[in-house]
Design a protein around this motif. Structure first.
Motif, PDB file in Angstrom:
ATOM      1  N   ILE A  49      -1.099  -1.933  -5.075  1.00  0.00           N
ATOM      2  CA  ILE A  49      -2.398  -2.540  -4.766  1.00  0.00           C
ATOM      3  C   ILE A  49      -3.535  -1.632  -5.188  1.00  0.00           C
ATOM      4  O   ILE A  49      -4.489  -2.063  -5.860  1.00  0.00           O
ATOM      5  CB  ILE A  49      -2.501  -2.857  -3.254  1.00  0.00           C
ATOM      6  CG1 ILE A  49      -1.634  -4.069  -2.909  1.00  0.00           C
ATOM      7  CG2 ILE A  49      -3.951  -3.109  -2.844  1.00  0.00           C
ATOM      8  CD1 ILE A  49      -1.538  -4.347  -1.427  1.00  0.00           C
ATOM      9  N   TYR A  50      -3.456  -0.360  -4.826  1.00  0.00           N
ATOM     10  CA  TYR A  50      -4.571   0.544  -5.105  1.00  0.00           C
ATOM     11  C   TYR A  50      -4.578   1.004  -6.554  1.00  0.00           C
ATOM     12  O   TYR A  50      -5.642   1.343  -7.095  1.00  0.00           O
ATOM     13  CB  TYR A  50      -4.548   1.708  -4.117  1.00  0.00           C
ATOM     14  CG  TYR A  50      -4.897   1.233  -2.732  1.00  0.00           C
ATOM     15  CD1 TYR A  50      -6.216   1.002  -2.375  1.00  0.00           C
ATOM     16  CD2 TYR A  50      -3.906   0.948  -1.796  1.00  0.00           C
ATOM     17  CE1 TYR A  50      -6.543   0.521  -1.118  1.00  0.00           C
ATOM     18  CE2 TYR A  50      -4.220   0.466  -0.535  1.00  0.00           C
ATOM     19  CZ  TYR A  50      -5.549   0.249  -0.205  1.00  0.00           C
ATOM     20  OH  TYR A  50      -5.873  -0.247   1.034  1.00  0.00           O
ATOM     21  N   LEU A  52      -6.302  -1.818  -8.158  1.00  0.00           N
ATOM     22  CA  LEU A  52      -7.719  -1.790  -7.791  1.00  0.00           C
ATOM     23  C   LEU A  52      -8.511  -0.854  -8.701  1.00  0.00           C
ATOM     24  O   LEU A  52      -9.664  -1.139  -9.047  1.00  0.00           O
ATOM     25  CB  LEU A  52      -7.850  -1.353  -6.335  1.00  0.00           C
ATOM     26  CG  LEU A  52      -9.212  -1.525  -5.662  1.00  0.00           C
ATOM     27  CD1 LEU A  52      -9.027  -1.779  -4.169  1.00  0.00           C
ATOM     28  CD2 LEU A  52     -10.106  -0.294  -5.841  1.00  0.00           C
ATOM     29  N   GLY A 102      -4.705  -6.367  -5.756  1.00  0.00           N
ATOM     30  CA  GLY A 102      -5.513  -5.241  -6.213  1.00  0.00           C
ATOM     31  C   GLY A 102      -6.558  -5.652  -7.235  1.00  0.00           C
ATOM     32  O   GLY A 102      -7.689  -5.154  -7.223  1.00  0.00           O
ATOM     33  N   SER A 126      -9.039   5.510  -4.271  1.00  0.00           N
ATOM     34  CA  SER A 126      -7.847   4.726  -4.602  1.00  0.00           C
ATOM     35  C   SER A 126      -6.698   5.626  -5.041  1.00  0.00           C
ATOM     36  O   SER A 126      -5.530   5.343  -4.752  1.00  0.00           O
ATOM     37  CB  SER A 126      -8.173   3.709  -5.699  1.00  0.00           C
ATOM     38  OG  SER A 126      -9.150   2.788  -5.265  1.00  0.00           O
TER      39      SER A 126
END
Length: 483
Positions: free
Chosen positions: A87-88, A91, A142, A431
Motif C-alpha cells: 500500500i505505502y 502510495l 495505494g 511512506s
C-alpha cells in the motif's frame, strides 16, 4: 499528507444560472464569462465540511481498524503486513504522478469519490485473504490514497478561504480550525472501527480465552516475540464472524463514497490552478532537487520515524503485546484508547503550539514515545496487567497525534516557497518508513524493531533540534537559515 494551499477556485451550486450561446452547428454551450453564481453561505460551507468529515470517517473507520488486524487476522505467510507494505509503496508512486492529473481532469469532488472506491478492492479481498487478492487490492488502494488526500486538502483549504471571506476573519485561522475539526473526526475513526471489531470478534465465552498468569511465563510475548504462534489467544475467530466484520466495513466504506457523491458540492475550475502544478518526472526531479536543502536532509530521520512508529504500533504492538497476552478479539478494545487520545490531542495540538511554541510539543512527543518504547523493551506482558496495555496505547496516541500534526506543519513553515517538492518529500519519506516497517515485520524480533525505532527517534530529534537552533540564530541575525 500535504495541506497545500490552492487559490482562485469557485464553488458551483446546483441553482446557478448560465447563459447559453449557440455554436455554428446549433449546439448550445455554456458561456462561462456570463455565468451567475448563487452566493455561498456559511451554512453551505459548514455543510460541505461536515460531509467531507463524515465521508472520511466512514472510510477510515473501515481502513484503520482493518489495518490494525492485518498482522493477526491475516498472519499466514505474513500476507497481511506484506499488503500494508505494498500500500505505502504504491502510495509513493501515486504521489508523484496521479493527484494533480486526476484533480485537473475530474475535480476535487469526483477525485475524492473515485479514490474512496479504490479502497473497496482491498476491503473485499479480506473475505478471501491470499497473496493473489490482498496484494493487488493493496496496490490499488495505494494508488488511490495520494489523490484522496490531495483532493481533501485542496477542498478544505478552499472552503476555509471562502468561509474566512464571509466572516471577515484571517484565512489561516479558519483553515487551521477546519483542519482541526477534520482530524478530530478522522482520528475518532480509530474508536468506531475498533469498537466494531471488538464486539463482532469477541467470543461468546470470553473466560475460555483467559490464560493463567503462571502458565503465561512459558509464552514468548513482548520484546521476545519473534512471530512464533504458541498461544491459544492467537486462535482465529470463526469464519462467519470475520465475514460479518468485513461486510460491515465494506458497507461503511461504500457509505463514505455515496455520502460524498450525493451531498458534497463540487469546486469549479481547479484546472486553472493545476495547470501550473508539477507532475510525473518534473515532480520527481523537483523532489530530488529539494534534497539539496540541508533542512530537508535533517528532517528525513524524523519523517521516516513518523512512518515507522505508526507501522510498529499497527503491526507489532497489536500482535506481540495485545493478541499474544489478551487475545486477537481484544485488539480493537485496546486501540479505542489509542484513538480517543489521538483524536483529542490532534484537535488540541494547534492551540497548544500557540501557547507553548513547537519545541516543548516536540519534546513531549519524544518523551511519550521514548517512555512507551523503553517500557515495551523491558516489560513482559501479563494477563493480570492488561491495564498497562491500555495506558501504553493511550500514551502512544498522544505521541502519534503530535507527530502527525506537527511534522506536517513544520514542513509548511520551513519551506513555504517550494510547496510541491516539500510535501512530496514528506509523503515520500513517511511512506518509506511505513514500507520499511511492514517489510521487515515478519523477519525481525520485536526487540530489534524497538532498537530501530529508538535509533530513528534519537537521530530525528537531533536533526530537529539543529533546525530549531539554526532558526533561533537566524531570527537573531547570526547567520542565514539556508546554510
Amino acid at each position: 499528507m500535504a495541506d497545500d494551499g490552492y487559490n482562485n477556485i469557485t464553488f458551483v451550486m446546483s441553482e446557478r444560472e448560465t447563459e447559453e450561446t449557440p455554436q455554428s452547428n446549433g449546439t448550445p454551450v455554456v458561456n462561462l464569462s456570463t455565468e451567475k453564481y448563487v452566493p455561498v453561505s456559511k451554512g453551505r460551507l459548514i455543510k460541505n465540511l461536515i460531509v467531507i468529515c463524515f465521508g472520511f470517517l466512514f472510510l477510515f473507520t473501515t481502513f484503520q481498524a482493518l489495518a490494525n488486524l492485518q498482522s493477526t487476522l491475516n498472519s499466514e505467510e505474513g500476507v497481511g503486513v506484506a499488503s500494508q507494505s505494498v500500500i505505502y509503496g504504491a502510495l509513493i508512486l501515486s504521489s508523484m504522478f496521479l493527484p494533480s492529473f486526476l484533480i485537473k481532469k475530474f475535480g476535487c469532488k469526483r477525485t475524492i469519490v473515485l479514490a474512496i472506491l479504490c479502497y473497496v478492492p482491498f476491503i473485499t479481498a479480506n473475505f478471501y485473504p491470499h497473496w493473489g487478492t490482498l496484494i493487488p487490492g493493496g496496490f490499488i488502494l495505494g494508488l488511490g490514497a495520494a489523490p484522496l488526500w490531495s483532493a481533501k486538502c485542496t477542498y478544505l483549504n478552499e472552503i476555509g478561504i471562502k468561509y474566512a471571506e464571509i466572516v471577515h476573519t484571517a484565512e489561516d485561522t479558519i483553515i487551521v480550525r477546519f483542519f482541526g475539526i477534520f482530524f478530530m473526526f478522522f482520528q475518532s475513526s480509530q474508536v468506531w472501527g475498533n469498537l466494531i471489531s471488538y464486539y463482532v470478534l469477541r467470543p461468546e465465552n470470553e473466560t475460555s480465552f483467559q490464560v493463567n498468569s503462571q502458565d503465561f511465563n512459558s509464552l514468548l510475548c513482548g520484546s521476545n516475540f519473534c512471530n512464533q504462534i504458541e498461544s491459544e489467544l492467537f486462535k482465529q475467530p470463526e469464519d462467519w464472524k470475520v465475514y460479518m466484520l468485513i461486510g460491515i466495513y465494506l458497507a461503511s466504506a461504500l457509505c463514505g463514497a455515496i455520502l460524498t457523491g450525493l451531498f458534497l458540492d463540487p469546486l469549479e475550475r481547479e484546472s486553472v490552478y493545476f495547470e501550473k502544478k508539477l507532475t510525473g518526472v518534473r515532480l520527481l526531479l523537483a523532489t530530488l532537487k529539494h534534497l539539496k536543502n540541508p533542512r530537508q536532509l535533517l528532517l528525513i530521520p524524523l519523517t521516516v520515524y513518523s512512518g515507522l512508529e505508526q507501522a510498529f504500533f499497527l503491526s507489532d504492538y497489536t500482535k506481540a503485546y495485545i493478541a499474544c497476552s489478551w487475545g486477537i478479539h481484544r485488539i480493537g478494545f485496546v486501540l479505542i484508547c489509542f484513538g480517543v487520545v489521538n483524536a483529542v490531542f490532534s484537535l488540541l495540538s494547534g492551540p497548544l503550539v500557540k501557547i507553548f511554541t513547537r519545541l516543548p510539543i516536540f519534546i513531549t512527543g519524544t518523551l511519550a514515545n521514548l517512555g512507551v518504547t523503553i517500557t515495551l523493551l523491558y516489560w513482559q506482558p501479563n494477563p493480570d496487567q492488561t491495564v498497562v496495555l491500555l495506558v501504553l496505547a493511550g500514551v502512544w496516541g498522544l505521541g502519534d497525534a503530535i507527530w502527525q500534526t506537527q511534522i506536517n506543519a513544520l514542513y509548511g513553515v520551513l519551506f513555504k516557497s517550494d510547496e510541491e517538492a516539500t510535501f512530496s518529500n514528506y509523503r515520500l519519506w513517511e511512506s518509506i518508513g511505513f514500507s520499511m516497517a511492514f517489510a521487515y515485520s515478519t523477519y525481525l524480533c520485536i526487540d530489534i524493531k524497538i532498537y530501530i525505532l529508538l535509533g530513528f527517534l534519537a537521530t530525528g530529534m537531533l536533526g530537529y533540534l539543529i533546525i530549531d537552533i539554526r532558526m533561533m540564530c537566524y531570527y537573531k541575525g547570526t547567520f542565514s537559515i539556508d546554510r
